[in-house]
Motif scaffolding. Structure first.
Motif, PDB file in Angstrom:
ATOM      1  N   ASN A 262      39.523  41.489  27.971  1.00 40.01           N
ATOM      2  CA  ASN A 262      39.445  40.078  28.361  1.00 40.01           C
ATOM      3  C   ASN A 262      40.708  39.620  29.083  1.00 40.01           C
ATOM      4  N   SER A 263      41.872  40.073  28.616  1.00 38.86           N
ATOM      5  CA  SER A 263      43.120  39.665  29.270  1.00 38.86           C
ATOM      6  C   SER A 263      43.221  40.255  30.673  1.00 38.86           C
ATOM      7  N   LEU A 264      42.831  41.510  30.826  1.00 41.24           N
ATOM      8  CA  LEU A 264      42.846  42.123  32.160  1.00 41.24           C
ATOM      9  C   LEU A 264      41.867  41.432  33.093  1.00 41.24           C
ATOM     10  N   ALA A 265      40.669  41.131  32.585  1.00 40.19           N
ATOM     11  CA  ALA A 265      39.680  40.448  33.410  1.00 40.19           C
ATOM     12  C   ALA A 265      40.205  39.087  33.864  1.00 40.19           C
ATOM     13  N   VAL A 288      41.283  32.729  32.418  1.00 41.69           N
ATOM     14  CA  VAL A 288      41.000  32.536  30.988  1.00 41.69           C
ATOM     15  C   VAL A 288      39.980  31.418  30.799  1.00 41.69           C
ATOM     16  N   LEU A 289      40.122  30.338  31.550  1.00 44.25           N
ATOM     17  CA  LEU A 289      39.168  29.236  31.450  1.00 44.25           C
ATOM     18  C   LEU A 289      37.781  29.672  31.903  1.00 44.25           C
ATOM     19  N   PHE A 290      37.713  30.523  32.906  1.00 43.72           N
ATOM     20  CA  PHE A 290      36.420  31.035  33.376  1.00 43.72           C
ATOM     21  C   PHE A 290      35.732  31.809  32.258  1.00 43.72           C
ATOM     22  N   LEU A 291      36.456  32.733  31.627  1.00 48.50           N
ATOM     23  CA  LEU A 291      35.863  33.532  30.553  1.00 48.50           C
ATOM     24  C   LEU A 291      35.494  32.663  29.352  1.00 48.50           C
ATOM     25  N   GLY A 292      36.356  31.693  29.021  1.00 49.86           N
ATOM     26  CA  GLY A 292      36.054  30.803  27.905  1.00 49.86           C
ATOM     27  C   GLY A 292      34.834  29.940  28.170  1.00 49.86           C
ATOM     28  N   THR A 293      34.716  29.450  29.402  1.00 54.66           N
ATOM     29  CA  THR A 293      33.561  28.628  29.773  1.00 54.66           C
ATOM     30  C   THR A 293      32.284  29.463  29.759  1.00 54.66           C
ATOM     31  N   LEU A 294      32.366  30.694  30.256  1.00 53.86           N
ATOM     32  CA  LEU A 294      31.202  31.579  30.263  1.00 53.86           C
ATOM     33  C   LEU A 294      30.717  31.846  28.842  1.00 53.86           C
ATOM     34  N   VAL A 315      32.086  40.960  34.051  1.00 51.17           N
ATOM     35  CA  VAL A 315      33.125  40.152  34.684  1.00 51.17           C
ATOM     36  C   VAL A 315      34.325  41.016  35.036  1.00 51.17           C
ATOM     37  N   LEU A 316      34.696  41.967  34.164  1.00 47.21           N
ATOM     38  CA  LEU A 316      35.819  42.859  34.464  1.00 47.21           C
ATOM     39  C   LEU A 316      35.538  43.703  35.694  1.00 47.21           C
ATOM     40  N   ILE A 317      34.319  44.231  35.792  1.00 55.03           N
ATOM     41  CA  ILE A 317      33.951  45.025  36.966  1.00 55.03           C
ATOM     42  C   ILE A 317      34.019  44.169  38.231  1.00 55.03           C
ATOM     43  N   ILE A 318      33.484  42.946  38.149  1.00 54.00           N
ATOM     44  CA  ILE A 318      33.528  42.042  39.299  1.00 54.00           C
ATOM     45  C   ILE A 318      34.960  41.715  39.668  1.00 54.00           C
TER      46      ILE A 318
END
Length: 328
Positions: A262-265, A288-294, A315-318
């Motif tokens: 998650n941190s790398l993404a 971080v906000l993107f991942l949290g919102t998702l 998300v990491l791949i993208i």
């Protein structure tokens, strides 16, 4: 010499104009994606736009942001730390044993955990990578396993209940109506931003990430810069482990699972290049906000929590693909 007109009637010579970086659609792809996701959430789910839900998203994004800030420093210097999740678990395990079982004072326990994170990040990760010239992927994959194993050993595979009013306030309290976690995350963001943008060390990180050999020839101590980056990352992950214990009310050997991915993404989504030397912590905040919102949208939408790992992996791949297009 011909000139090209730009805004406000200012003309730039061709020789200068050619040096300006071109504006690419990739620069706006991620902010537009974040904005689009927020708009969709507001339209599709009325509870998504409530103040209570926004507060929850920001609160639960605070600890991942602290971890991602350290990850940003490492990635800027052409590295990555895959052991941050295990460091969260190890720090929490040491906190639980020292405070709950051995009755060591809370302040001393905090200091031991943070110093441990800094030392392991600097010596085990940083020194091994720089002095022994081992790939950062191999080293941090190794410590990913080692630190997680040590957390299991320290806790004997079981959770330990931990409660202290100060620790509980740090993780669950409020300053006025603002959660302490949010205030803490903002403070760490401002500190790391200042370090990267306003200090010699920060400029050295960008120089090393852009071209390590050129940085070495310019007199920059490349190895020390990289080692310090892993020390910062380890220390922030250890502090995140302390906050995680306060949030959960216990030390758990499974704490911090997937924190490294998650941190790398978040870092890559925020525009920091995996090749180093470009990016910063402001973009990481957006990541971080993107991942949290998702994650929040998946929960509100009733999606099975088991699918959250799939979403994070995609998300990491993208993020890596976007990083590649930026470099191209």
């Amino acid at each position: 010499m011909t000139a090209h007109k730009v805004r406000r009637g200012v003309a730039l010579p061709d020789s200068i104009r050619e040096q300006l970086p071109p504006i690419r659609i990739q620069q706006f792809a991620f902010p537009l994606a974040l904005l689009t996701m927020i708009l969709i959430g507001c339209i599709a789910y009325p509870q998504f736009r409530t103040s209570a839900n926004v507060r929850n998203v920001l609160t639960f994004a605070a600890i991942p942001l602290i971890v991602a800030l350290g990850q940003t420093v490492v990635v800027l210097a052409r590295g990555a730390d895959l052991s941050v999740g295990s460091m969260i678990a190890l720090s929490g395990a040491v906190l639980g044993v020292l405070y709950a079982n051995k009755h060591v004072s809370l302040v001393l326990t905090f200091a031991i955990c943070i110093v441990m994170g800094i030392a392991l990040g600097a010596i085990v990760n940083g020194v091994t990578i720089t002095k022994f010239r081992v790939s950062f992927i191999i080293v941090t994959l190794g410590t990913f396993s080692i630190f997680r194993s040590l957390a299991d050993v320290v806790l004997n595979g079981a959770s330990i209940s931990v409660y202290n009013p100060t620790l509980d306030w740090m993780a669950n309290g409020e300053i006025g109506s603002i959660p302490v976690l949010i205030v803490t995350a903002v403070l760490f963001y401002l500190i790391v931003l200042f370090v990267l943008r306003g200090t010699t060390y920060g400029r050295s990180v960008y120089a090393v990430g852009a071209n390590p050999e050129a940085a070495r020839l310019a007199g920059i101590p490349v190895h020390r810069v990289v080692i310090a980056g892993y020390a910062i990352c380890g220390g922030l992950a250890a502090f995140a482990g302390i906050l995680t214990v306060g949030q959960l009310g216990s030390s758990q050997p499974t704490a911090g699972v997937s924190a490294e991915l998650n941190s790398l993404a978040a870092v890559l989504l925020g525009g920091t290049r995996f090749s180093g030397g470009h990016g910063g912590v402001t973009g990481t905040v957006m990541g971080v906000l993107f991942l949290g919102t998702l994650t929040n949208l998946l929960l509100i939408g009733g999606v099975n929590s088991f699918w959250q790992g799939t979403a994070s992996g995609l998300v990491l791949i993208i993020a890596v693909a976007l990083d590649r297009t930026r470099r191209d």
